[in-house]
Design an enzyme around this catalytic site. Structure first.
Site, PDB file in Angstrom:
ATOM      1  N   LYS A  22       3.293  -1.409  -1.144  1.00  0.00           N
ATOM      2  CA  LYS A  22       2.392  -0.385  -0.591  1.00  0.00           C
ATOM      3  C   LYS A  22       1.045  -0.431  -1.310  1.00  0.00           C
ATOM      4  O   LYS A  22      -0.009  -0.412  -0.681  1.00  0.00           O
ATOM      5  CB  LYS A  22       3.036   1.003  -0.768  1.00  0.00           C
ATOM      6  CG  LYS A  22       2.078   2.163  -0.636  1.00  0.00           C
ATOM      7  CD  LYS A  22       2.762   3.487  -0.841  1.00  0.00           C
ATOM      8  CE  LYS A  22       2.802   3.981  -2.260  1.00  0.00           C
ATOM      9  NZ  LYS A  22       1.520   4.413  -2.837  1.00  0.00           N
ATOM     10  N   ASN A  23       1.099  -0.515  -2.635  1.00  0.00           N
ATOM     11  CA  ASN A  23      -0.149  -0.448  -3.404  1.00  0.00           C
ATOM     12  C   ASN A  23      -0.995  -1.710  -3.291  1.00  0.00           C
ATOM     13  O   ASN A  23      -2.171  -1.705  -3.644  1.00  0.00           O
ATOM     14  CB  ASN A  23       0.145  -0.139  -4.877  1.00  0.00           C
ATOM     15  CG  ASN A  23       0.560   1.311  -5.074  1.00  0.00           C
ATOM     16  OD1 ASN A  23       0.537   2.098  -4.129  1.00  0.00           O
ATOM     17  ND2 ASN A  23       0.946   1.659  -6.281  1.00  0.00           N
ATOM     18  N   ARG A 123      -6.806  13.321 -11.371  1.00  0.00           N
ATOM     19  CA  ARG A 123      -7.159  12.071 -10.699  1.00  0.00           C
ATOM     20  C   ARG A 123      -8.592  12.041 -10.149  1.00  0.00           C
ATOM     21  O   ARG A 123      -8.793  11.965  -8.926  1.00  0.00           O
ATOM     22  CB  ARG A 123      -6.137  11.742  -9.608  1.00  0.00           C
ATOM     23  CG  ARG A 123      -4.737  11.660 -10.170  1.00  0.00           C
ATOM     24  CD  ARG A 123      -3.740  11.210  -9.168  1.00  0.00           C
ATOM     25  NE  ARG A 123      -3.751   9.764  -8.965  1.00  0.00           N
ATOM     26  CZ  ARG A 123      -2.888   9.132  -8.191  1.00  0.00           C
ATOM     27  NH1 ARG A 123      -1.978   9.799  -7.547  1.00  0.00           N
ATOM     28  NH2 ARG A 123      -2.955   7.828  -8.048  1.00  0.00           N
ATOM     29  N   ASP A 308       4.468   4.232 -12.828  1.00  0.00           N
ATOM     30  CA  ASP A 308       5.204   4.439 -11.571  1.00  0.00           C
ATOM     31  C   ASP A 308       6.715   4.215 -11.723  1.00  0.00           C
ATOM     32  O   ASP A 308       7.466   4.445 -10.768  1.00  0.00           O
ATOM     33  CB  ASP A 308       4.652   3.519 -10.472  1.00  0.00           C
ATOM     34  CG  ASP A 308       3.331   4.039  -9.907  1.00  0.00           C
ATOM     35  OD1 ASP A 308       2.926   5.151 -10.279  1.00  0.00           O
ATOM     36  OD2 ASP A 308       2.717   3.324  -9.097  1.00  0.00           O
ATOM     37  N   ARG A 400       6.505   8.468   1.793  1.00  0.00           N
ATOM     38  CA  ARG A 400       5.164   7.897   1.586  1.00  0.00           C
ATOM     39  C   ARG A 400       5.256   6.473   1.046  1.00  0.00           C
ATOM     40  O   ARG A 400       4.308   5.700   1.200  1.00  0.00           O
ATOM     41  CB  ARG A 400       4.383   8.748   0.580  1.00  0.00           C
ATOM     42  CG  ARG A 400       3.915  10.072   1.125  1.00  0.00           C
ATOM     43  CD  ARG A 400       2.977  10.734   0.147  1.00  0.00           C
ATOM     44  NE  ARG A 400       2.139   9.714  -0.487  1.00  0.00           N
ATOM     45  CZ  ARG A 400       1.761   9.744  -1.759  1.00  0.00           C
ATOM     46  NH1 ARG A 400       2.102  10.718  -2.532  1.00  0.00           N
ATOM     47  NH2 ARG A 400       1.007   8.779  -2.243  1.00  0.00           N
TER      48      ARG A 400
HETATM   49  C1  UD1 Z   1      -2.897   3.411  -8.762  1.00  0.00           C
HETATM   50  C2  UD1 Z   1      -1.604   3.407  -7.980  1.00  0.00           C
HETATM   51  C3  UD1 Z   1      -0.626   4.403  -8.572  1.00  0.00           C
HETATM   52  C4  UD1 Z   1      -0.426   4.136 -10.059  1.00  0.00           C
HETATM   53  C5  UD1 Z   1      -1.758   4.048 -10.784  1.00  0.00           C
HETATM   54  C6  UD1 Z   1      -1.623   3.624 -12.228  1.00  0.00           C
HETATM   55  C7  UD1 Z   1      -2.307   2.830  -5.754  1.00  0.00           C
HETATM   56  C8  UD1 Z   1      -2.523   3.271  -4.356  1.00  0.00           C
HETATM   57  N1  UD1 Z   1      -1.893   3.760  -6.607  1.00  0.00           N
HETATM   58  O1  UD1 Z   1      -3.460   4.711  -8.640  1.00  0.00           O
HETATM   59  O2  UD1 Z   1       0.609   4.292  -7.884  1.00  0.00           O
HETATM   60  O3  UD1 Z   1       0.342   5.179 -10.633  1.00  0.00           O
HETATM   61  O4  UD1 Z   1      -2.624   3.097 -10.127  1.00  0.00           O
HETATM   62  O5  UD1 Z   1      -0.978   2.401 -12.318  1.00  0.00           O
HETATM   63  O6  UD1 Z   1      -2.456   1.670  -6.081  1.00  0.00           O
HETATM   64  N2  UD1 Z   1      -9.161   7.796 -13.613  1.00  0.00           N
HETATM   65  C9  UD1 Z   1     -10.328   8.446 -13.952  1.00  0.00           C
HETATM   66  N3  UD1 Z   1     -11.421   8.264 -13.152  1.00  0.00           N
HETATM   67  C10 UD1 Z   1     -11.387   7.471 -12.035  1.00  0.00           C
HETATM   68  C11 UD1 Z   1     -10.194   6.806 -11.705  1.00  0.00           C
HETATM   69  C12 UD1 Z   1      -9.087   6.993 -12.516  1.00  0.00           C
HETATM   70  O7  UD1 Z   1     -10.385   9.161 -14.948  1.00  0.00           O
HETATM   71  O8  UD1 Z   1     -12.409   7.360 -11.370  1.00  0.00           O
HETATM   72  C13 UD1 Z   1      -7.958   7.982 -14.460  1.00  0.00           C
HETATM   73  C14 UD1 Z   1      -6.793   8.596 -13.686  1.00  0.00           C
HETATM   74  O9  UD1 Z   1      -6.886   9.998 -13.640  1.00  0.00           O
HETATM   75  C15 UD1 Z   1      -5.617   8.104 -14.511  1.00  0.00           C
HETATM   76  C16 UD1 Z   1      -6.071   6.708 -14.962  1.00  0.00           C
HETATM   77  O10 UD1 Z   1      -7.493   6.697 -14.841  1.00  0.00           O
HETATM   78  O11 UD1 Z   1      -5.450   8.938 -15.636  1.00  0.00           O
HETATM   79  C17 UD1 Z   1      -5.510   5.571 -14.160  1.00  0.00           C
HETATM   80  O12 UD1 Z   1      -5.703   5.816 -12.783  1.00  0.00           O
HETATM   81  P1  UD1 Z   1      -5.911   4.638 -11.724  1.00  0.00           P
HETATM   82  O13 UD1 Z   1      -5.526   3.359 -12.374  1.00  0.00           O
HETATM   83  O14 UD1 Z   1      -7.254   4.752 -11.133  1.00  0.00           O
HETATM   84  O15 UD1 Z   1      -4.825   5.009 -10.635  1.00  0.00           O
HETATM   85  P2  UD1 Z   1      -4.990   4.947  -9.058  1.00  0.00           P
HETATM   86  O16 UD1 Z   1      -5.794   3.799  -8.658  1.00  0.00           O
HETATM   87  O17 UD1 Z   1      -5.339   6.300  -8.552  1.00  0.00           O
END
Ligand code: UD1
Length: 419
Positions: A22-23, A123, A308, A400
């Protein structure tokens, strides 16, 4: 509302085939906006994918899903394009924000709803916006929306992410494809799903190089010919079923359609705990261990242990001898499954970012509530090993991200029904 009923303590045996990731599919779908015609194979038929497809349709692309074959075809005729990702679609699936990079790159503007917080944490998307601003986009936040514009197109530059983010890396990568000159992205996430996105973008004509956590992208033209891409397997689904086998496969559970080298750290951890795992080229055999050992784990970006799989591993750790610890280093609120597991008899205490799990404990069936995707599946695992019956509410979270969950488990002799 639908529920899952599980009668626990049934030994698991047989074969589970892993679905597409999915991701990996979500950013590839978002990047398809750049292309004319793509065929994507091995897509999982789960809610988040359907929501992203709905978003692509809303934007003006034409999509055709062939469910029997897990294939989607996407056409972009560049007609009646809406450079908008509305709140109603982004709020249910945060990855909607990934269309920002492609819309901005191709149409020079985008209006994308801010996704807002979710059960596992606040997030934010500040890192996505940081990268796009560095690429020359003008960005404003108004009425819950991100307004982004790059009248003269994006311009390549050097960007160092202050911290590692999967989504921000993906958005920046997609946006950089057509950016003028050269873009260097440093401190990138290097999840296998990002490598899959890179392989898709390369098929589309992108010139991308990888070195450690640095990605270099040279300005390229998007190919006008059709391309075909096969999405990689879902390593989190695999990890989930490996843990199911570690809990309940007395003789043997075969899990196939995978590449074991991609989940090396997870396999090493399960082996350390005492699970027997036999790796083959495209499959693994799991056999429940006899005497399971405690372990301390910290969740980290790939190749570290994935957040995850944290909730699922916790269920396994309720069954090992001694005190184990899991430090959740990625999301600030990802222990929502703990109160539910405690209602089933688990001994777990939370101190700051760390869960302290005392094992082994007998779990007993209870009525519990799913709170997010991975927490929900941890309750399924708990139900599978618990005495008597477990009822899981709010299973829309599971839908989901887990394709054919009940069917796959039932085929391996679990007693699980949706009502
Ligand atoms: C993706 C995955 C999710 C997984 C996560 C971490 C998808 C659709 N989802 O989520 O399943 O749990 O990676 O492996 O691929 N952060 C910030 N600012 C930002 C973006 C992120 O502070 O602009 C923080 C987040 O709050 C979190 C950390 O960075 O604490 C990692 O998040 P991120 O790697 O961005 O996760 P996602 O891409 O949302």
């Amino acid at each position: 509302m639908q529920k899952l009923l599980i009668k626990g303590k049934k030994e698991l045996s047989g074969k589970i085939s892993i679905s597409g990731s999915k991701n990996a599919t979500l950013p590839i779908l978002a990047a398809s906006i750049l292309a004319k015609h793509v065929t994507i194979k091995n897509i999982p038929l789960v809610k988040d994918i359907f929501t992203m497809v709905e978003l692509l349709n809303f934007i003006g692309l034409k999509t055709k899903i062939i469910k029997k074959k897990n294939i989607i075809e996407i056409f972009n005729f560049d007609k009646k394009i809406n450079t908008l990702a509305p709140y109603k679609l982004v709020k249910t699936m945060r990855a909607g924000v990934l269309v920002l990079g492609s819309l901005l790159s191709k149409y020079k503007k985008a209006k994308v709803s801010l996704p807002g917080g979710c059960a596992i944490g606040t997030r934010p998307v500040d890192l996505h916006l940081y990268a796009l601003k560095k690429l020359g986009a003008k960005i404003k936040i108004k009425n819950g929306y991100i307004y982004a514009e790059a009248k003269n197109g994006l311009k390549g530059t050097k960007i160092r992410f202050p911290s590692i983010s999967v989504g921000a890396t993906e958005n920046a990568l997609i946006a950089s494809f057509k950016a003028k000159g050269r873009t260097v992205l440093k401190n990138c996430a290097m999840e296998p799903e990002i490598k899959d996105l890179i392989s898709f973008l390369k098929k589309l004509g992108a010139n991308i190089n990888l070195k450690g956590r640095t990605i270099t992208i040279k300005e390229s033209k998007v190919k006008s010919s059709s391309i075909i891409h096969q999405v990689i397997f879902d390593r989190i689904e695999l990890g989930t079923y490996m843990i199911a086998g570690a809990l309940l496969a007395k003789k043997n559970l075969l899990i196939d359609k995978i590449q074991p080298n991609i989940i090396k750290s997870e396999i090493d951890i399960l082996k350390k705990i005492g699970i027997k795992i036999i790796k083959k080229k495209n499959s693994v055999n799991i056999i429940k261990g006899k005497s399971l050992k405690r372990i301390n784990i910290t969740t980290k970006p790939y190749p570290g242990f994935p957040t995850d799989l944290q909730a699922q591993l916790m269920v396994l750790l309720t069954q090992v001898n001694g005190v184990s610890k899991i430090k959740e280093n990625i999301f600030e609120n990802r222990f929502m499954h703990v109160p539910e597991l405690k209602r089933m008899g688990a001994h777990i205490e939370i101190k700051n970012k760390t869960a302290i799990i005392k094992g082994p404990t007998k779990l007993t069936g209870a009525e519990v509530m799913a709170t997010d995707l991975r927490a929900s599946v941890s309750l399924v695992l708990a139900g599978l090993i618990a005495e008597n019956r477990t009822i899981i509410n709010r299973i829309y979270h599971l839908d989901r991200g887990y394709e054919f969950l009940e069917r796959k488990l039932k085929n391996c002799k679990a007693e699980i029904t949706r009502v």
